[in-house]
Design an enzyme around this catalytic site. Structure first.
Site, PDB file in Angstrom:
ATOM      1  N   LYS A 111      37.317   5.452  27.591  1.00  0.00           N
ATOM      2  CA  LYS A 111      36.483   5.733  26.186  1.00  0.00           C
ATOM      3  C   LYS A 111      35.152   4.915  26.282  1.00  0.00           C
ATOM      4  O   LYS A 111      36.008   3.459  27.091  1.00  0.00           O
ATOM      5  CB  LYS A 111      37.226   5.020  24.601  1.00  0.00           C
ATOM      6  CG  LYS A 111      36.012   5.185  23.261  1.00  0.00           C
ATOM      7  CD  LYS A 111      36.829   4.864  22.429  1.00  0.00           C
ATOM      8  CE  LYS A 111      35.994   4.653  20.760  1.00  0.00           C
ATOM      9  NZ  LYS A 111      37.074   4.281  19.823  1.00  0.00           N
ATOM     10  N   SER A 186      36.027   7.643  16.615  1.00  0.00           N
ATOM     11  CA  SER A 186      34.987   7.494  18.110  1.00  0.00           C
ATOM     12  C   SER A 186      35.291   8.053  18.896  1.00  0.00           C
ATOM     13  O   SER A 186      34.881   7.876  20.134  1.00  0.00           O
ATOM     14  CB  SER A 186      34.192   6.644  17.161  1.00  0.00           C
ATOM     15  OG  SER A 186      35.212   4.622  17.949  1.00  0.00           O
ATOM     16  N   SER A 210      40.381   5.626  15.036  1.00  0.00           N
ATOM     17  CA  SER A 210      39.711   6.344  16.124  1.00  0.00           C
ATOM     18  C   SER A 210      40.474   6.764  16.920  1.00  0.00           C
ATOM     19  O   SER A 210      39.937   7.594  17.801  1.00  0.00           O
ATOM     20  CB  SER A 210      37.845   5.136  16.903  1.00  0.00           C
ATOM     21  OG  SER A 210      37.042   5.149  15.848  1.00  0.00           O
TER      22      SER A 210
END
Length: 542
Positions: A111, A186, A210
């Site tokens: 990420k 996210s 997330s």
């Protein structure tokens, strides 16, 4: 008293009346007498001198070995190199250790809030320029030591402040199963490329769902471990209480392998003080795939919430009952306090998140990104205007709450402890608790442009975390497991993955992984509800 007080003081750093002005800003208009004013000015100038001295010292960063782990072909992908819209932030290749065994032969993406030395980081925004970390996050070094090939950073949403996948300034990420639908957030890019079969494992971060939300939307297995099991050193933080890092993969076994590789105490991160020593966990060897005798509770409040779609509810319930056929005891349980989770998380996250974005976070030991802090401070009219509405809203909410409700954070944390204690009590009766990960399948992405009404930009993510955010507050481990498909509320002919969330007691990752493997071994989730409504009707006519 600072030793610097005996040195010449640079009073030009502090003007007469500055001390009084600082107090006026917090409502104290007569706190310093006229006769004491010059003394407090001198004392304020002294601490400014200390601050200037600290800024001039060389920074301290975690050591990296770029000779052993050289970064090759670091680049911002061209349009032809992108997948699922804009899933990649940067592509590159770092070959894992030849001596590593756990993740040998596995590809890993990260990420884009996880630091990789020499690779620019966007954090989903263009409100501030990208910065380039000087050190690798602990999880990156551990993945490489375990033999993984790290192949890039993947898009995260704007300041990690959304569970949608269209809020990143670097572009929209699409669901790997249906173009135009959300990949969740996210950890949007990572879930898309893993769910689509392009990368074996993504390492993500979860502060309200997330990891689990995009896993649910994209057909991945995604684990948010117990708070502190996986180090957060080198990962951009929203709030230390909510910070969790963990793996996403297409199988429970790959999640277990990655967890063994990256988990364990980190001398730089005080969140990990209660964690087992690194390399001491045995999650993968401990995978039995057996749930016989386990006591599993179906959380009434998690299933019956008004936002839970009937098809999602039915799919998760059917999948949960499969555990009964595998030898577990499955009963409905109730914990009314579960419904308070979103409210407790919202207040805690808004206040702590705002302090973090303003550079006021404090009270933790660790190694932090001074490059990131220098890049994002101070906020200006120009930088604030470029933020996505969810990030703007967080800061506006936090500033208002701190101004109008002093002491609210303390009570919120007390209630968070009450939620944690209530779940721990429940885990004395049940080994695992099950509920839908998300209340509905992936919604369509929104073609949002700056200038659109903020409410319209936030609507697609409203309610998604009703069953996930609470476990960021309590710190309990929770894993999303794909268990079938259900129709989209936007188009009944569109079928998208459904996630079942398995929650365990603190440090009970092994039981969660075993249950996931048992279900996964006995079922083919891609065959459950995959036919569209139109196809189902046609088959009935035949």
């Amino acid at each position: 008293m600072s030793v610097f007080f005996d040195s010449p003081i640079s009073e030009d750093l502090v003007a007469a009346g500055d001390a009084e002005l600082l107090l006026t800003n917090i409502g104290i208009s007569d706190g310093i007498s006229t006769k004491d004013s010059s003394d407090y000015r001198q004392l304020l100038a002294a601490v400014h001198d200390v601050a200037e001295h600290i800024l001039q010292l060389p920074d301290y960063v975690a050591p990296i070995d770029t000779q052993m782990y050289p970064r090759r072909q670091v680049r911002r992908p061209s349009r032809s190199e992108q997948d699922y819209g804009n899933a990649w932030a940067h592509k590159f290749h770092i070959a894992g250790s030849p001596a590593g065994e756990l993740l040998r032969g596995k590809t890993v993406c990260l990420k884009d809030n996880i630091a990789v030395a020499g690779v620019p980081q966007f954090f989903g925004t263009d409100a501030i320029p990208p910065w380039t970390p000087e050190a690798d996050a602990t999880v990156v070094r551990r993945a490489l030591d375990a033999g993984a090939d790290v192949v890039g950073t993947t898009i995260c949403e704007n300041f990690c402040n959304s569970t949608s996948s269209f809020t990143s300034a670097q572009g929209t990420v699409h669901n790997p199963y249906v173009l135009g639908y959300s990949a969740g957030g996210s950890t949007s890019g990572g879930a898309a490329v893993v769910g689509g079969g392009l990368v074996d494992i993504a390492i993500g971060a979860d502060q309200g769902g997330s990891i689990r939300v995009p896993s649910s939307f994209c057909g991945c297995v995604g684990l948010k471990p117990t708070h502190g099991l996986v180090p957060y050193t080198g990962i951009s933080s929203g709030d230390a209480i909510n910070d969790h890092a963990g793996p996403l993969a297409r199988s429970v076994r790959d999640v277990a392998l990655c967890l063994d590789a990256i988990s364990g105490r980190d001398d730089y991160d005080d969140r990990t003080l209660g964690a087992p020593l690194h390399s001491s966990t045995q999650y993968t060897p401990g995978l039995s795939g057996c749930v016989k005798g386990l006591r599993i509770g179906l959380l009434k409040e998690g299933f019956e919430h008004r936002l839970v779609n009937e098809h999602v509810r039915a799919t998760v319930l059917s999948a949960a009952l499969s555990f009964e056929r595998l030898g577990a005891t499955v009963n409905e349980v109730s914990l009314p306090l579960h419904l308070e989770g979103p409210a407790v998380w919202t207040i805690q996250q808004r206040i702590a998140g705002t302090l973090g974005m303003m550079g006021f976070a404090h009270g933790r030991r660790g190694l932090f990104s001074t490059a990131y802090e220098a890049t994002r401070q101070p906020w200006t009219n120009e930088s604030f205007k470029k933020l996505f509405p969810s990030t703007k809203n967080t800061m506006i909410n936090g500033l208002s709450l701190m101004q109008n409700y002093p002491g609210l954070y303390a009570k919120t944390m007390n209630l968070a402890q009450q939620l944690r204690d209530a779940y721990e009590k429940l885990f004395k009766e049940y080994d695992l608790i099950i509920m839908p990960t998300t209340p509905f399948v992936a919604p369509p992405n929104v073609d949002w442009e700056r200038g659109d009404p903020p409410i319209e930009a936030l609507k697609p993510s409203m309610g998604i975390t009703i069953n996930t955010a609470i476990f960021n507050v309590t710190g309990h481990p929770a894993m999303s497991l794909p268990v079938g498909f259900a129709p989209s509320s936007a188009d009944a002919d569109v079928r998208l993955p459904v996630g079942l969330q398995i929650v365990g007691g603190l440090w009970q990752e092994q039981q969660i992984l075993n249950a996931g493997l048992a279900w996964e071994s006995a079922n083919d989730w891609k065959e459950i509800g995959s036919a569209s409504t139109r196809e189902q009707k046609a088959s009935l006519k035949l």
